[in-house]
Motif scaffolding. Sequence first.
Motif, PDB file in Angstrom:
ATOM      1  N   PHE A  78      44.416 -30.433 156.981  1.00  0.00           N
ATOM      2  CA  PHE A  78      44.862 -31.819 156.867  1.00  0.00           C
ATOM      3  C   PHE A  78      43.815 -32.762 157.458  1.00  0.00           C
ATOM      4  O   PHE A  78      43.123 -32.417 158.427  1.00  0.00           O
ATOM      5  CB  PHE A  78      46.193 -32.006 157.587  1.00  0.00           C
ATOM      6  CG  PHE A  78      47.351 -31.367 156.888  1.00  0.00           C
ATOM      7  CD1 PHE A  78      47.987 -32.004 155.825  1.00  0.00           C
ATOM      8  CD2 PHE A  78      47.817 -30.119 157.289  1.00  0.00           C
ATOM      9  CE1 PHE A  78      49.051 -31.407 155.183  1.00  0.00           C
ATOM     10  CE2 PHE A  78      48.881 -29.518 156.643  1.00  0.00           C
ATOM     11  CZ  PHE A  78      49.504 -30.161 155.591  1.00  0.00           C
ATOM     12  N   PRO A  79      43.685 -33.963 156.902  1.00  0.00           N
ATOM     13  CA  PRO A  79      42.779 -34.953 157.492  1.00  0.00           C
ATOM     14  C   PRO A  79      43.226 -35.341 158.901  1.00  0.00           C
ATOM     15  O   PRO A  79      44.391 -35.183 159.271  1.00  0.00           O
ATOM     16  CB  PRO A  79      42.873 -36.139 156.525  1.00  0.00           C
ATOM     17  CG  PRO A  79      43.408 -35.567 155.254  1.00  0.00           C
ATOM     18  CD  PRO A  79      44.290 -34.421 155.648  1.00  0.00           C
ATOM     19  N   LEU A  80      42.298 -35.842 159.680  1.00  0.00           N
ATOM     20  CA  LEU A  80      42.581 -36.294 161.034  1.00  0.00           C
ATOM     21  C   LEU A  80      43.115 -37.719 161.013  1.00  0.00           C
ATOM     22  O   LEU A  80      42.801 -38.496 160.099  1.00  0.00           O
ATOM     23  CB  LEU A  80      41.318 -36.224 161.900  1.00  0.00           C
ATOM     24  CG  LEU A  80      40.556 -34.897 161.905  1.00  0.00           C
ATOM     25  CD1 LEU A  80      39.325 -35.002 162.798  1.00  0.00           C
ATOM     26  CD2 LEU A  80      41.450 -33.759 162.350  1.00  0.00           C
ATOM     27  N   THR A  81      43.900 -38.047 162.005  1.00  0.00           N
ATOM     28  CA  THR A  81      44.449 -39.401 162.140  1.00  0.00           C
ATOM     29  C   THR A  81      44.007 -39.979 163.477  1.00  0.00           C
ATOM     30  O   THR A  81      44.185 -39.338 164.529  1.00  0.00           O
ATOM     31  CB  THR A  81      45.982 -39.391 162.067  1.00  0.00           C
ATOM     32  OG1 THR A  81      46.390 -38.819 160.824  1.00  0.00           O
ATOM     33  CG2 THR A  81      46.531 -40.809 162.174  1.00  0.00           C
ATOM     34  N   ILE A  82      43.417 -41.173 163.430  1.00  0.00           N
ATOM     35  CA  ILE A  82      42.944 -41.838 164.645  1.00  0.00           C
ATOM     36  C   ILE A  82      44.112 -42.616 165.261  1.00  0.00           C
ATOM     37  O   ILE A  82      44.738 -43.445 164.582  1.00  0.00           O
ATOM     38  CB  ILE A  82      41.784 -42.790 164.329  1.00  0.00           C
ATOM     39  CG1 ILE A  82      40.635 -42.017 163.650  1.00  0.00           C
ATOM     40  CG2 ILE A  82      41.284 -43.475 165.595  1.00  0.00           C
ATOM     41  CD1 ILE A  82      39.498 -42.901 163.187  1.00  0.00           C
ATOM     42  N   PRO A  83      44.426 -42.384 166.507  1.00  0.00           N
ATOM     43  CA  PRO A  83      45.535 -43.126 167.144  1.00  0.00           C
ATOM     44  C   PRO A  83      45.252 -44.628 167.204  1.00  0.00           C
ATOM     45  O   PRO A  83      44.089 -45.062 167.263  1.00  0.00           O
ATOM     46  CB  PRO A  83      45.600 -42.513 168.553  1.00  0.00           C
ATOM     47  CG  PRO A  83      44.893 -41.203 168.453  1.00  0.00           C
ATOM     48  CD  PRO A  83      43.839 -41.374 167.405  1.00  0.00           C
ATOM     49  N   GLU A  84      46.304 -45.412 167.178  1.00  0.00           N
ATOM     50  CA  GLU A  84      46.149 -46.865 167.240  1.00  0.00           C
ATOM     51  C   GLU A  84      45.543 -47.306 168.560  1.00  0.00           C
ATOM     52  O   GLU A  84      44.903 -48.366 168.639  1.00  0.00           O
ATOM     53  CB  GLU A  84      47.504 -47.541 167.022  1.00  0.00           C
ATOM     54  CG  GLU A  84      48.099 -47.321 165.632  1.00  0.00           C
ATOM     55  CD  GLU A  84      49.437 -48.014 165.464  1.00  0.00           C
ATOM     56  OE1 GLU A  84      49.894 -48.647 166.445  1.00  0.00           O
ATOM     57  OE2 GLU A  84      50.020 -47.946 164.367  1.00  0.00           O
ATOM     58  N   THR A  85      45.759 -46.518 169.600  1.00  0.00           N
ATOM     59  CA  THR A  85      45.243 -46.892 170.919  1.00  0.00           C
ATOM     60  C   THR A  85      43.747 -46.641 171.054  1.00  0.00           C
ATOM     61  O   THR A  85      43.128 -47.084 172.032  1.00  0.00           O
ATOM     62  CB  THR A  85      45.988 -46.085 172.002  1.00  0.00           C
ATOM     63  OG1 THR A  85      45.863 -44.676 171.721  1.00  0.00           O
ATOM     64  CG2 THR A  85      47.467 -46.462 172.024  1.00  0.00           C
ATOM     65  N   ASP A  86      43.156 -45.927 170.107  1.00  0.00           N
ATOM     66  CA  ASP A  86      41.719 -45.618 170.153  1.00  0.00           C
ATOM     67  C   ASP A  86      40.967 -46.751 169.464  1.00  0.00           C
ATOM     68  O   ASP A  86      41.001 -46.883 168.230  1.00  0.00           O
ATOM     69  CB  ASP A  86      41.432 -44.279 169.475  1.00  0.00           C
ATOM     70  CG  ASP A  86      40.033 -43.779 169.767  1.00  0.00           C
ATOM     71  OD1 ASP A  86      39.147 -44.603 170.072  1.00  0.00           O
ATOM     72  OD2 ASP A  86      39.810 -42.554 169.692  1.00  0.00           O
ATOM     73  N   THR A  87      40.283 -47.558 170.259  1.00  0.00           N
ATOM     74  CA  THR A  87      39.578 -48.725 169.711  1.00  0.00           C
ATOM     75  C   THR A  87      38.076 -48.496 169.585  1.00  0.00           C
ATOM     76  O   THR A  87      37.357 -49.387 169.143  1.00  0.00           O
ATOM     77  CB  THR A  87      39.832 -49.943 170.601  1.00  0.00           C
ATOM     78  OG1 THR A  87      39.392 -49.654 171.943  1.00  0.00           O
ATOM     79  CG2 THR A  87      41.315 -50.304 170.609  1.00  0.00           C
ATOM     80  N   GLN A  88      37.596 -47.325 169.957  1.00  0.00           N
ATOM     81  CA  GLN A  88      36.162 -47.040 169.871  1.00  0.00           C
ATOM     82  C   GLN A  88      35.756 -46.846 168.421  1.00  0.00           C
ATOM     83  O   GLN A  88      36.549 -46.405 167.575  1.00  0.00           O
ATOM     84  CB  GLN A  88      35.812 -45.794 170.686  1.00  0.00           C
ATOM     85  CG  GLN A  88      34.314 -45.505 170.764  1.00  0.00           C
ATOM     86  CD  GLN A  88      34.015 -44.297 171.625  1.00  0.00           C
ATOM     87  OE1 GLN A  88      34.894 -43.766 172.304  1.00  0.00           O
ATOM     88  NE2 GLN A  88      32.758 -43.859 171.613  1.00  0.00           N
TER      89      GLN A  88
END
Length: 226
Positions: free
Chosen positions: A115-125
């Motif tokens: 499955f593709p990865l999902t970037i958390p909303e809290t990760d702003t980098q």
Amino acid sequence: MSLVGSLQLILPPRPRSTKFLCSLKNPTQGQEQLSSSSPSISLLPKLISFALALSLTSSSPALAIPSLSSSQPLTTPFTQSKFVQTGLLNGKIRPCPSTNPGCVSTNPTSSSFSFPLTIPETDTQDPIQKLKEAIMSTQKNPKFVVLEDTPYGRYLEAEVEGGGFSRDVMEFLVKQDVVAYRCMATKVTFVYPFTTAFGDSKGQEERMKKLIDQLGWYAPTFESME
């Protein structure tokens, strides 16, 4: 010029037939005549070799020899595995080649699917920068070969140290908060006479697990959906 034509230009005209008669009075006469023609006979192999070399270097289409470097169809799994295609295919990460078991891809048509990865909303980098840092900290001798902004997202390709002296390829396509990827070994092992490559995708799955742990991104699995 043909081989026959080359021979005709190089070889001397055939002498008229001579009757070698051996009489009782002079029995060595015929032998002397035969031995006198031996020099021209001994030169014959050299002349033929020269004519053959001349004909092979001729520009005549009839004598053309196909080049070994000419393009040949990839008809066997072994030859297919030697050509690793990277980059996007129709705007998506490519599936794993059928001839390469050491591969894992988020392309749904791939046999080794993740499955593709999902970037958390809290990760702003910046995700590309974070990917590069995670690759450098978890992989050996990384080299970033492609970084491109496409209409389908930001594409990153990296080469890392694989098994033995080979280099493995890691590809990522970042679109908003979704990251598709393919991780693939470039060295494929075949054992004659088998036409199926040996190996599996476990090595690449372990490589991606280390990377995902370093990133802190969400990686869905079939087990997590049960």
